[in-house]
Design a protein around this motif. Structure first.
Motif, PDB file in Angstrom:
ATOM      1  N   PRO A 155      -6.581   3.498  -6.355  1.00  0.00           N
ATOM      2  CA  PRO A 155      -6.414   4.844  -5.799  1.00  0.00           C
ATOM      3  C   PRO A 155      -5.965   4.882  -4.334  1.00  0.00           C
ATOM      4  CG  PRO A 155      -8.736   4.395  -6.258  1.00  0.00           C
ATOM      5  CD  PRO A 155      -7.950   3.256  -6.812  1.00  0.00           C
ATOM      6  N   LEU A 156      -6.136   3.808  -3.579  1.00  0.00           N
ATOM      7  CA  LEU A 156      -5.783   3.810  -2.155  1.00  0.00           C
ATOM      8  C   LEU A 156      -4.471   3.090  -1.839  1.00  0.00           C
ATOM      9  CD1 LEU A 156      -9.295   3.056  -0.622  1.00  0.00           C
ATOM     10  CD2 LEU A 156      -8.191   5.279  -0.982  1.00  0.00           C
ATOM     11  N   TYR A 157      -3.858   2.445  -2.833  1.00  0.00           N
ATOM     12  CA  TYR A 157      -2.651   1.647  -2.605  1.00  0.00           C
ATOM     13  C   TYR A 157      -1.566   2.057  -3.584  1.00  0.00           C
ATOM     14  CZ  TYR A 157      -5.877  -1.395  -0.089  1.00  0.00           C
ATOM     15  OH  TYR A 157      -6.815  -1.890   0.770  1.00  0.00           O
ATOM     16  N   PRO A 158      -0.305   1.799  -3.239  1.00  0.00           N
ATOM     17  CA  PRO A 158       0.749   2.019  -4.235  1.00  0.00           C
ATOM     18  C   PRO A 158       0.599   1.006  -5.368  1.00  0.00           C
ATOM     19  CG  PRO A 158       1.650   1.014  -2.245  1.00  0.00           C
ATOM     20  CD  PRO A 158       0.218   1.329  -1.957  1.00  0.00           C
ATOM     21  N   PRO A 159       1.163   1.284  -6.533  1.00  0.00           N
ATOM     22  CA  PRO A 159       1.071   0.320  -7.639  1.00  0.00           C
ATOM     23  C   PRO A 159       1.805  -0.984  -7.306  1.00  0.00           C
ATOM     24  CG  PRO A 159       1.778   2.466  -8.439  1.00  0.00           C
ATOM     25  CD  PRO A 159       1.815   2.522  -6.947  1.00  0.00           C
TER      26      PRO A 159
END
Length: 183
Positions: A155-159
């Motif tokens: 939820p806090l980082y790009p994929p």
């Protein structure tokens, strides 16, 4: 023991010690790891050790190691997670800081560490540093495996996608969404 829904019990399967995790806990740091399976076929199976900014690989009851790396080149920038072979002593080194320094890896311990254990760099934190271990990034990772690619969503980082090119060659890169609707 593990109880069956229909009644009865079975023994808890055991584990096997293969290797020590990369980081050890100390009075300042509280590191954790998460083990994650990767099964491509009956003959190609791995276990990932996901820790503080790294992923290491295990297969066939052994930690995966590398035996060769590209020769270090003066002035070239090496992103975090790069391996290079020193021209001075012929040993393999790993960088987890990113390095474009003019110093050979064998004389630059600030940016390079001697290592043959296969590892890729990740942005995910696994150091509670005095907080709760459940706040660490590695516990919020959601993997999705499609053949030789594992997509990691947080939820806090790009994929990100972890790709197996060979048993000793893995890449970790941010997913680029280049579908026509987003151009």
């Amino acid at each position: 023991m593990i109880p069956y829904r229909t009644g009865g019990l079975t023994r808890l399967p055991g584990t096997q010690y293969i290797a020590t995790a990369k980081y050890q806990n100390s009075g300042i740091n509280d590191y954790a790891i998460r083990m994650m399976p990767f099964i491509f076929s009956p003959n190609t199976q791995f276990v990932f050790e996901i820790g503080d900014h790294y992923i290491r690989f295990y297969s066939n009851g052994q930690q995966v190691n590398i035996s060769t790396a590209p020769l270090w080149v003066l002035g070239q920038w090496y992103p975090p997670g790069s391996f290079a072979m020193s021209g001075l002593n012929g040993l393999i080194y790993f960088t987890n800081t990113g390095s474009g320094t003019p110093a050979d890896p064998s004389i630059d311990p600030t940016h390079w560490v001697q290592q043959t254990i296969l590892e890729v760099w990740t942005p995910y934190r696994a150091n509670a540093a005095g907080g709760s271990i459940y706040d660490m990034d590695i516990y919020n990772l959601v993997p999705c495996q499609i053949n030789d690619v594992v997509y990691l969503v947080h939820p806090l980082y790009p994929p990100y996608k972890l790709t197996r090119l060979s048993d000793t060659n893995w890449t970790m890169e941010q997913v680029e969404f280049n579908v026509p609707a987003l151009l």
